[in-house]
Design a protein around this motif. Structure first.
Motif, PDB file in Angstrom:
ATOM      1  N   SER A  92      24.233  21.861 -35.178  1.00  0.00           N
ATOM      2  CA  SER A  92      24.361  22.841 -34.090  1.00  0.00           C
ATOM      3  C   SER A  92      24.615  24.235 -34.639  1.00  0.00           C
ATOM      4  CB  SER A  92      25.495  22.438 -33.153  1.00  0.00           C
ATOM      5  OG  SER A  92      26.720  22.491 -33.836  1.00  0.00           O
ATOM      6  N   CYS A 187      31.811  23.311 -30.952  1.00  0.00           N
ATOM      7  CA  CYS A 187      31.268  22.476 -29.888  1.00  0.00           C
ATOM      8  C   CYS A 187      31.401  21.037 -30.353  1.00  0.00           C
ATOM      9  CB  CYS A 187      29.814  22.833 -29.597  1.00  0.00           C
ATOM     10  SG  CYS A 187      29.676  24.392 -28.744  1.00  0.00           S
ATOM     11  N   CYS A 188      32.621  20.553 -30.304  1.00  0.00           N
ATOM     12  CA  CYS A 188      32.889  19.212 -30.824  1.00  0.00           C
ATOM     13  C   CYS A 188      34.103  18.674 -30.082  1.00  0.00           C
ATOM     14  CB  CYS A 188      33.160  19.285 -32.310  1.00  0.00           C
ATOM     15  SG  CYS A 188      34.607  20.272 -32.692  1.00  0.00           S
ATOM     16  N   ASP A 189      34.413  17.443 -30.397  1.00  0.00           N
ATOM     17  CA  ASP A 189      35.606  16.860 -29.783  1.00  0.00           C
ATOM     18  C   ASP A 189      36.854  17.602 -30.253  1.00  0.00           C
ATOM     19  OD1 ASP A 189      34.570  14.978 -28.163  1.00  0.00           O
ATOM     20  OD2 ASP A 189      34.404  13.473 -29.759  1.00  0.00           O
ATOM     21  N   HIS A 255      35.930  23.298 -21.688  1.00  0.00           N
ATOM     22  CA  HIS A 255      35.963  22.976 -23.111  1.00  0.00           C
ATOM     23  C   HIS A 255      36.601  24.107 -23.907  1.00  0.00           C
ATOM     24  CE1 HIS A 255      34.726  21.465 -27.026  1.00  0.00           C
ATOM     25  NE2 HIS A 255      34.278  22.695 -27.292  1.00  0.00           N
ATOM     26  N   PHE A 256      36.174  25.322 -23.607  1.00  0.00           N
ATOM     27  CA  PHE A 256      36.713  26.432 -24.400  1.00  0.00           C
ATOM     28  C   PHE A 256      38.166  26.719 -24.046  1.00  0.00           C
ATOM     29  CE2 PHE A 256      32.247  27.066 -25.363  1.00  0.00           C
ATOM     30  CZ  PHE A 256      32.323  27.194 -26.736  1.00  0.00           C
TER      31      PHE A 256
ATOM     32  N   ILE B  33      19.420  22.336 -27.361  1.00  0.00           N
ATOM     33  CA  ILE B  33      20.651  22.923 -26.860  1.00  0.00           C
ATOM     34  C   ILE B  33      21.785  22.531 -27.784  1.00  0.00           C
ATOM     35  CG2 ILE B  33      19.994  23.064 -24.452  1.00  0.00           C
ATOM     36  CD1 ILE B  33      21.702  20.431 -24.163  1.00  0.00           C
ATOM     37  N   VAL B  34      22.876  23.254 -27.681  1.00  0.00           N
ATOM     38  CA  VAL B  34      23.948  23.081 -28.646  1.00  0.00           C
ATOM     39  C   VAL B  34      24.621  21.729 -28.483  1.00  0.00           C
ATOM     40  CG1 VAL B  34      26.111  24.003 -29.469  1.00  0.00           C
ATOM     41  CG2 VAL B  34      24.294  25.545 -28.764  1.00  0.00           C
ATOM     42  N   TRP B  35      25.050  21.482 -27.293  1.00  0.00           N
ATOM     43  CA  TRP B  35      25.819  20.254 -27.105  1.00  0.00           C
ATOM     44  C   TRP B  35      25.504  19.677 -25.741  1.00  0.00           C
ATOM     45  CZ3 TRP B  35      31.801  19.534 -26.718  1.00  0.00           C
ATOM     46  CH2 TRP B  35      32.136  18.266 -27.220  1.00  0.00           C
ATOM     47  N   LYS B  37      26.943  17.526 -24.185  1.00  0.00           N
ATOM     48  CA  LYS B  37      28.094  17.113 -23.390  1.00  0.00           C
ATOM     49  C   LYS B  37      28.370  18.126 -22.268  1.00  0.00           C
ATOM     50  CE  LYS B  37      32.783  15.983 -23.548  1.00  0.00           C
ATOM     51  NZ  LYS B  37      34.050  16.323 -24.183  1.00  0.00           N
ATOM     52  N   PHE B  38      27.937  19.342 -22.500  1.00  0.00           N
ATOM     53  CA  PHE B  38      28.132  20.364 -21.467  1.00  0.00           C
ATOM     54  C   PHE B  38      27.216  20.152 -20.273  1.00  0.00           C
ATOM     55  CE2 PHE B  38      29.505  23.564 -24.908  1.00  0.00           C
ATOM     56  CZ  PHE B  38      30.809  23.119 -24.804  1.00  0.00           C
TER      57      PHE B  38
END
Lengths: 290, 338
Positions: A92, A187-189, A255-256, B33-35, B37-38
């Motif tokens: 990513s 962008c991860c857990d 998330h952020f 896309i990046v992730w 999960k979004f």
């Protein structure tokens, strides 16, 4: 641009804690030696350095104790630290505005500033595991900034998806005193990050959060959209419409927010950037000005 | 080859049908896309996606099927209708170019203009044809020779066109009604008897027949069981076909009267109409129309019917939906990149 070519951009930083070490450096140290912060008196007999003789203190001491000693001033020596660059090389991290080229530039900037300051620079690349091809043990070699940058530029794509190598990379940071630049898009857990931050809790961690363009998160606002995950290659398709966009925005914001909360928990201040990181930005960061 | 009850002109094209699965496998619009999960989970999107793929498959299927050229083969259908078989005999002689039903001076009348007898006859014949959908028509134009322009047919288009064409141009000099009548009767010869048979003679004059012709006509008309209508578009006012007391002396020997007498003598159903005005013409037509309604078996030829159009329309509709979706998508992508 031409100026950049002539002179490498750099930033200045301070290590907030006192450093213990025998080597001389620029950061406040704990070991005694030549320095500028006073660390008490000692007997001339024990530390025979007549240049540091303090006659006034000696007389006062002699009058008080009735002995006949000479005191010399002792100082705390300034010591070097290590700057670690933990570079996320997962898939990513190679999408449009967030790419290896940018990462290489940042690495060069950090390495140049560190080595120029007399500190050491170490590099640990990771993706789903530790990247052995992007790895440098702490060094002070002058040629290292270019080498490190090239190392990242030439790094191949990640073998498998994920960011689990973060923890392994955190284990690689073994210096006693270090500022750790953790560069990722995060962008991860959050769990993985949490573990890594626990591992790195001894150090000053500077998370550089590379933010992707919204387009790279969600390429369309309306209509039929087919997407594939940059990491896993997992395919998703959606009929985009305002309600979905709202939900997507919400998930992302959540998330952020969690990410920020996680940093807050670990007393870490993140640096958000959308690509180019300049020396000025980092200087401001260390001055607490952004 | 038969499939779905249709004939296929080029069934080889059906080998392309496996292409239907294409929309289910191609992913040309993939965006990295990046992730993921979004990305929200949305069951409705799955349904819409399924619908789009189905539509795309339908488009492909319809295009391929239309390529294969589906058609319904030509077939003949017998159905029971009401009407008659009609042969129309139209006089093509020059006098038919004269204006119809004028009052006053004959010489002042226009020749070959829109009010000529032929034009008028054409107009009313068209009406007659339009009124009778199940009739089978034949058309004979005659002057000194009888031209069987149109053998008996159900095809309305052809009849109308023939009647139209008959009113074009100028007439010829001679008139030979006998030949025309024989021709008309001959048109029925060798045809199976389906219902009532009519001969409509449209002329503005009469003729004396030879004995031979008379005999032949009488014989043929009886044999073929024909009904004769004579639309006599008279040019001389006052003269009637039937003798009346106080008639002009000269009229007794006119060919019209002789012909009328002959027709009456054959012993077939016969009805003359003396037409002096537009109104009487339409009344005559209406009378024939009313009289001749008998059940008759109509053989209809259904032409080979091309069915590709149906598939193309379906494909077009499906494509239209897909196009709308695509336009909406393009707009969305553009907006995202702004």
């Amino acid at each position: 641009m031409s100026e950049n070519k002539k002179r490498q951009d750099e930033f200045s930083y301070r290590y907030p804690h006192k450093v213990y070490g025998s080597l001389p450096g620029v950061h406040h140290g704990k070991s005694l030696g030549t320095g500028d912060s006073f660390a008490g008196f000692s007997d001339l007999f024990d530390y025979p350095d007549p240049r540091r003789l303090d006659l006034r203190a000696s007389i006062r001491s002699n009058m008080a104790t009735g002995r006949d000693n000479y005191l010399v001033k002792r100082f705390q020596q300034r010591s070097p630290i290590t700057l670690w660059m933990m570079a996320d090389l997962s898939r990513s991290m190679s999408i449009s505005n967030v790419n290896h080229e940018q990462l290489a530039k940042l690495t060069q900037l950090v390495a140049h500033s560190a080595i120029g300051f007399g500190d050491r620079f170490g590099l640990a690349g990771f993706d789903s595991g530790l990247r052995h091809d992007v790895h440098l043990m702490p060094t002070r070699q002058r040629s290292m900034p270019m080498l490190a940058a090239d190392m990242i530029r030439e790094a191949g794509p990640a073998n498998s998806a994920g960011i689990d190598g973060l923890i392994h990379a955190a284990h690689m940071v073994t210096s006693r005193h270090a500022i750790v630049f953790l560069v990722s898009d995060f962008c991860c857990d959050i769990d993985v990050l949490d573990k890594a931050l626990i591992q790195l809790s001894r150090y000053t961690v500077v998370p550089v959060v590379w933010q992707h363009d919204d387009v790279n998160h969600l390429p369309s606002y309306a209509g039929w959209t087919e997407m594939c995950d940059s990491e896993t290659g997992q395919r998703r398709s959606l009929w985009m419409r305002p309600s979905i966009k709202k939900r997507w925005q919400q998930t992302m914001d959540e998330h952020f927010d969690q990410l920020k909360a996680c940093f807050m928990r670990h007393r870490v201040r993140p640096l958000f950037t959308d690509g180019d990181v300049t020396g000025e930005q980092l200087t401001n960061y260390f001055l607490g000005r952004n | 080859m038969t499939l779905f009850g249709l004939q296929w002109a080029s069934p080889l094209a059906l080998y392309l049908l496996p292409l239907l699965v294409l929309p289910w496998f191609t992913r040309t619009q993939d965006k990295t896309i990046v992730w993921s999960k979004f990305v929200p989970v949305d069951p409705l999107s799955n349904i819409i996606g399924f619908a789009f793929k189905t539509l795309a498959s339908i488009v492909l299927a319809c295009l391929i099927l239309s390529l294969a050229g589906p058609y319904l083969p030509e077939k003949k259908v017998d159905r029971i209708g009401e009407g008659a078989e009609v042969v129309v005999l139209v006089d093509r002689s020059r006098s038919m170019d004269d204006a119809f039903a004028i009052k006053g001076q004959l010489l002042m009348a226009s020749v070959g203009k829109s009010d000529s007898k032929r034009r008028v006859a054409k107009k009313y014949l068209q009406e007659f044809i339009d009124k009778r959908p199940d009739d089978r028509f034949g058309f004979v134009l005659f002057s000194d020779k009888a031209l069987d322009l149109l053998p008996l047919t159900y095809n309305k288009e052809t009849i109308r066109a023939t009647v139209d064409a008959s009113a074009l141009g100028k007439g010829l000099s001679e008139t030979n009604i006998a030949k025309a009548l024989i021709k008309a009767a001959e048109m029925y010869q060798g045809q199976t008897y389906r219902g009532s048979r009519i001969v409509v003679l449209v002329s503005d004059g009469g003729q004396e027949f030879t004995e031979e012709a008379k005999q032949k006509i009488a014989e043929l008309y009886k044999q073929q069981n024909l009904t004769l209508y004579w639309l006599y578009m008279r040019s001389v006012t006052g003269m009637t076909l039937d003798a009346k007391p106080g008639d002009n002396e000269r009229w007794t020997t006119t060919p019209e009267r002789k012909l009328h007498t002959f027709f009456k003598s054959i012993g077939i159903p016969y009805l003359p109409f003396e037409i002096g005005s537009m109104k009487s013409f339409s009344e005559a037509i209406a009378t024939i129309d009313k009289q001749q309604y008998q059940t008759l078996i109509v053989e209809e030829t259904l032409p080979r019917e091309d069915k590709a159009k149906v598939f193309l329309i379906i494909a077009m509709l499906a494509m239209f939906l897909l196009m709308l979706a695509q336009m909406y998508t393009a707009w969305g992508v553009r907006k995202a990149h702004q």
